[in-house]
Design a protein around this motif. Structure first.
Motif, mmCIF file in Angstrom:
data_model
loop_
_atom_site.group_PDB
_atom_site.id
_atom_site.type_symbol
_atom_site.label_atom_id
_atom_site.label_comp_id
_atom_site.label_asym_id
_atom_site.label_seq_id
_atom_site.Cartn_x
_atom_site.Cartn_y
_atom_site.Cartn_z
ATOM 1 N N LEU A 132 0.828 -1.204 0.000
ATOM 2 C CA LEU A 132 0.000 0.000 0.000
ATOM 3 C C LEU A 132 0.861 1.251 0.000
ATOM 4 N N LEU A 133 1.859 1.293 0.868
ATOM 5 C CA LEU A 133 2.717 2.463 0.993
ATOM 6 C C LEU A 133 3.668 2.590 -0.201
ATOM 7 N N ARG A 205 -6.900 8.437 -3.165
ATOM 8 C CA ARG A 205 -7.596 7.295 -2.568
ATOM 9 C C ARG A 205 -6.679 6.545 -1.611
ATOM 10 N N LEU A 206 -5.426 6.310 -2.022
ATOM 11 C CA LEU A 206 -4.480 5.621 -1.146
ATOM 12 C C LEU A 206 -4.113 6.488 0.052
ATOM 13 N N THR A 207 -4.007 7.798 -0.161
ATOM 14 C CA THR A 207 -3.686 8.703 0.940
ATOM 15 C C THR A 207 -4.773 8.667 2.010
ATOM 16 N N ASN A 208 -6.021 8.640 1.579
ATOM 17 C CA ASN A 208 -7.131 8.569 2.546
ATOM 18 C C ASN A 208 -7.063 7.273 3.343
ATOM 19 N N ARG A 209 -6.674 6.185 2.683
ATOM 20 C CA ARG A 209 -6.543 4.908 3.393
ATOM 21 C C ARG A 209 -5.404 4.969 4.406
ATOM 22 N N ILE A 210 -4.289 5.593 4.025
ATOM 23 C CA ILE A 210 -3.131 5.682 4.916
ATOM 24 C C ILE A 210 -3.452 6.559 6.128
ATOM 25 N N ARG A 211 -4.229 7.594 5.934
ATOM 26 C CA ARG A 211 -4.579 8.479 7.048
ATOM 27 C C ARG A 211 -5.432 7.772 8.100
ATOM 28 N N ILE A 230 6.895 13.981 11.731
ATOM 29 C CA ILE A 230 6.457 12.716 11.153
ATOM 30 C C ILE A 230 4.941 12.707 11.055
ATOM 31 N N GLY A 231 4.417 12.275 9.884
ATOM 32 C CA GLY A 231 2.988 12.103 9.694
ATOM 33 C C GLY A 231 2.621 10.643 9.635
ATOM 34 N N ALA A 232 1.365 10.377 9.306
ATOM 35 C CA ALA A 232 0.868 9.004 9.290
ATOM 36 C C ALA A 232 1.599 8.155 8.259
ATOM 37 N N GLN A 233 1.854 8.721 7.078
ATOM 38 C CA GLN A 233 2.514 7.939 6.031
ATOM 39 C C GLN A 233 3.930 7.549 6.448
ATOM 40 N N SER A 234 4.694 8.511 6.968
ATOM 41 C CA SER A 234 6.069 8.221 7.371
ATOM 42 C C SER A 234 6.106 7.221 8.526
ATOM 43 N N ALA A 235 5.218 7.396 9.505
ATOM 44 C CA ALA A 235 5.190 6.468 10.642
ATOM 45 C C ALA A 235 4.826 5.063 10.187
ATOM 46 N N ALA A 236 3.833 4.952 9.310
ATOM 47 C CA ALA A 236 3.428 3.639 8.812
ATOM 48 C C ALA A 236 4.534 2.997 7.980
ATOM 49 N N THR A 237 5.256 3.795 7.199
ATOM 50 C CA THR A 237 6.344 3.263 6.389
ATOM 51 C C THR A 237 7.469 2.740 7.260
ATOM 52 N N LEU A 238 7.816 3.477 8.315
ATOM 53 C CA LEU A 238 8.870 3.017 9.226
ATOM 54 C C LEU A 238 8.513 1.672 9.844
ATOM 55 N N ILE A 239 7.292 1.521 10.296
ATOM 56 C CA ILE A 239 6.882 0.278 10.944
ATOM 57 C C ILE A 239 6.792 -0.859 9.931
ATOM 58 N N ALA A 240 6.223 -0.571 8.765
ATOM 59 C CA ALA A 240 6.039 -1.625 7.767
ATOM 60 C C ALA A 240 7.371 -2.124 7.228
ATOM 61 N N GLU A 241 8.312 -1.215 6.954
ATOM 62 C CA GLU A 241 9.584 -1.629 6.365
ATOM 63 C C GLU A 241 10.519 -2.265 7.377
#
Length: 349
Positions: A132-133, A205-211, A230-241
């Motif tokens: 997703l990210l 659409r993907l941004t709304n899902r990430i938020r 850090i925003g939602a996208q960056s935080a989610a990317t750090l955890i996912a990767e």
């Protein structure tokens, strides 16, 4: 007492080569499977199951292997996913599917794969979050390439482009009013505008899902709330990767995973440390470097820290040094439960 078997799998899009060694390291079976569907591919899993629950299976970490690994795990088989860069299958001079499967099985039997080549296998949920990210990131890159081509067409005829970003609705409406002098050029311009519209729709659409992720995943919300810039996208990317951050034995290991360690050429009493290896997770390296850029621009303490290095190293080296420190700080937060301390990351605490 059942025997132990070690099975090396060389997996391709339409071919699977398997090699089976016994507990003495001797070959007891080899098989080659051709497949064009999931049902045909599962024949290789049935072949592996013949050697009982005590067998171990090794397969390279490739994007097309998830169905095979999931099927083996569903059959309660022990599967080791290994980094293909650490297998060194090409150094023998001759590379065939049969030799590759034999070498994977041999290194599994010796224990080399457990020590040096084992890699992390994310769950389907983690894999989906990563995709997703990553897909959103790729779409943003494609959007920028499309915008560059539009600007190039306008610049060729000295036509003014809308100020600011071109993917907002008002900017796209003004771009649609532009008339170029040649019919073929206008057709290409219209096609690029259509691509830009579609890309922006999917990105949004993907941004709304990430938020929504901070509400669905407490770890994402915690990082977003505690990490500066850090925003939602960056935080989610750090955890996912990062995946399971506890799998890294120390700070250097997590930095190496992101390719944020220097190349080392050592012989006797001489050692040369060169540029960054970049032999790691590129998405993780990108997100922490972008985070470092934001902090170097907006945070006064970080600007002062980077300024102290400016006389000795290039600003890009300072940025990547900061990125490594930030990544280690996030790893400490995820593994030890400590609060993120930017001053500690900078060595000022």
């Amino acid at each position: 007492m059942s025997k132990a078997y070690f099975i090396g799998i060389d997996l391709h899009r339409n071919v699977i080569q398997a090699c089976v060694l016994d507990e003495r390291g001797e070959r007891v079976a080899e098989e080659r499977f051709g497949y064009h569907s999931l049902e045909e591919g599962l024949a290789a899993v049935v072949f592996v199951q013949r050697f009982g629950p005590d067998c171990r299976v090794a397969v390279e970490a490739l994007g097309l292997n998830r169905w095979f690994v999931n099927a083996c795990q569903a059959a309660e088989l022990e599967v080791l996913v290994c980094d293909p860069r650490k297998l060194d299958l090409k150094k023998l001079g001759k590379k065939t599917d049969r030799r590759d499967a034999r070498e994977i099985a041999r290194k599994l039997w010796l224990g080399d794969l457990d020590r040096t080549a084992r890699t992390y296998y994310p769950s389907d949920e983690e894999f989906g979050r990563r995709k997703l990210l990553r897909v959103r990131h790729r779409l943003v890159q494609m959007r920028q390439q499309t915008i560059n081509q539009l600007r190039g067409m306008l610049s060729a005829y000295q036509l003014p482009a809308p100020r600011g970003v071109l993917y907002t609705r008002p900017s796209r409406e003004r771009l649609a009013e532009v008339q170029l002098p040649v019919e073929e050029l206008q057709e290409a311009y219209t096609a690029l505008l259509a691509v830009l519209d579609r890309l922006q729709e999917q990105i949004q659409r993907l941004t709304n899902r990430i938020r929504q992720l901070p509400r669905r995943d407490a770890r994402v919300g915690a990082l977003e709330a505690t990490l500066p810039g850090i925003g939602a996208q960056s935080a989610a990317t750090l955890i996912a990767e990062l995946g399971d951050a506890r799998r890294f034995r120390n700070a250097r290991a997590v930095a190496a995973y992101a390719g944020l360690v220097p190349k080392v050429n050592q012989s006797a009493d001489k050692a040369h440390h060169g540029r960054l290896t970049k032999q790691g997770n590129p998405e993780l390296r990108w997100i922490v470097s972008q985070w470092a850029v934001r902090l170097m621009k907006d945070d006064p303490e970080v600007r002062a820290w980077a300024g102290s290095l400016r006389g000795r190293v290039h600003k890009n080296k300072a940025r990547m040094a900061l990125a490594r420190r930030l990544l280690v700080g996030v790893w400490v937060v995820l593994t030890r439960g400590e609060a993120f301390d930017l001053r500690r990351c900078l060595g000022l605490a």
